[in-house]
Design an enzyme around this catalytic site. Sequence first.
Site: not given
Ligand SMILES: NC(=O)c1ccc[n+]([C@@H]2O[C@H](COP(=O)([O-])OP(=O)(O)OC[C@H]3O[C@@H](n4cnc5c(N)ncnc54)[C@H](OP(=O)(O)O)[C@@H]3O)[C@@H](O)[C@H]2O)c1
Length: 234
Positions: A59-60, A86, A157, A195
């Site tokens: 857990d980060v 990530n 954010y 999202t």
């Molecule tokens: N999707 C987009 O359009 C987009 C655009 C720009 C940037 N990003 C970035 O891309 C990256 C991945 O996002 P995603 O879209 O794939 O989101 P996602 O599907 O919601 O995945 C986020 C991941 O982070 C984990 N997480 C959250 N809090 C944590 C903690 N305290 N310790 C460890 N793990 C934790 C979540 O775990 P749980 O399942 O336990 O919650 C999940 O595995 C992020 O940095 C996001 O900001 C995404």
Amino acid sequence: MSKVILVTGSNTGIGFDLVRVLAEKGHIVYLSARNEAAGKEAQANLKTDGLNVKFVRMDVTDHDSITSAKDVIEEAEGKLDVLVNNAAIGIEERPAADISMDALRRLFDTNFFGLVQVTTTFIPLLRASKEGVITNVSSELGSNGSQAQNHRGSPVYSASKAAVNSYTIALAHELKKDGIKANAVTPGYTATRLTKFQGTQTIREGTEVVLRWVLLDKDGPTGQFGIREELCQW
Ligand SMILES: NC(=O)c1ccc[n+]([C@@H]2O[C@H](COP(=O)([O-])OP(=O)(O)OC[C@H]3O[C@@H](n4cnc5c(N)ncnc54)[C@H](OP(=O)(O)O)[C@@H]3O)[C@@H](O)[C@H]2O)c1
């Protein structure tokens, strides 16, 4: 050459797909999750597809879990070649003039303080690699340049990712002497839980953008902010 790679928050979304792609390429990949059951389920799903990845709980926002994860990887591998920061969360946002301090603290805890804590803990293992790479998954919303021209809301954010960008620049300068590269990358607007699956790109499209900044060769870039096949304004 096979690399040792850790992807934080990789039980779902772009992180999970990145682990899959890296494992398909033959790297030693650590899938990491804050929830042990979710992480092990993700690991098992890859196993049914013939992919062996390692699992480490982290857990980060929890320092003890970060140091335990570091100990596990140090013992097994003696080094880390690539750290992919990530893990992140999003929240329901209020306007900048009416920000909830609780929400601000919660989001910074994961997206910035957590990322910094993971990075500083793993830097000794990255130093043990000949070609250390830190890939910070940021967002276009964290680009001050882009937000100044075309403001798109999400002040909390955005601020958390702008902080990640600033920290990435500092790391890139400081770690050059150790041969460690540090870059930020934005995957683009991707259909994940973050999202509410509204993103216009598929997860694989987002993964491919990030991947370019994970598998860097010795002469690869540092101190850059990548977007698709170009560079993003800091
Ligand atoms: N999707 C987009 O359009 C987009 C655009 C720009 C940037 N990003 C970035 O891309 C990256 C991945 O996002 P995603 O879209 O794939 O989101 P996602 O599907 O919601 O995945 C986020 C991941 O982070 C984990 N997480 C959250 N809090 C944590 C903690 N305290 N310790 C460890 N793990 C934790 C979540 O775990 P749980 O399942 O336990 O919650 C999940 O595995 C992020 O940095 C996001 O900001 C995404």
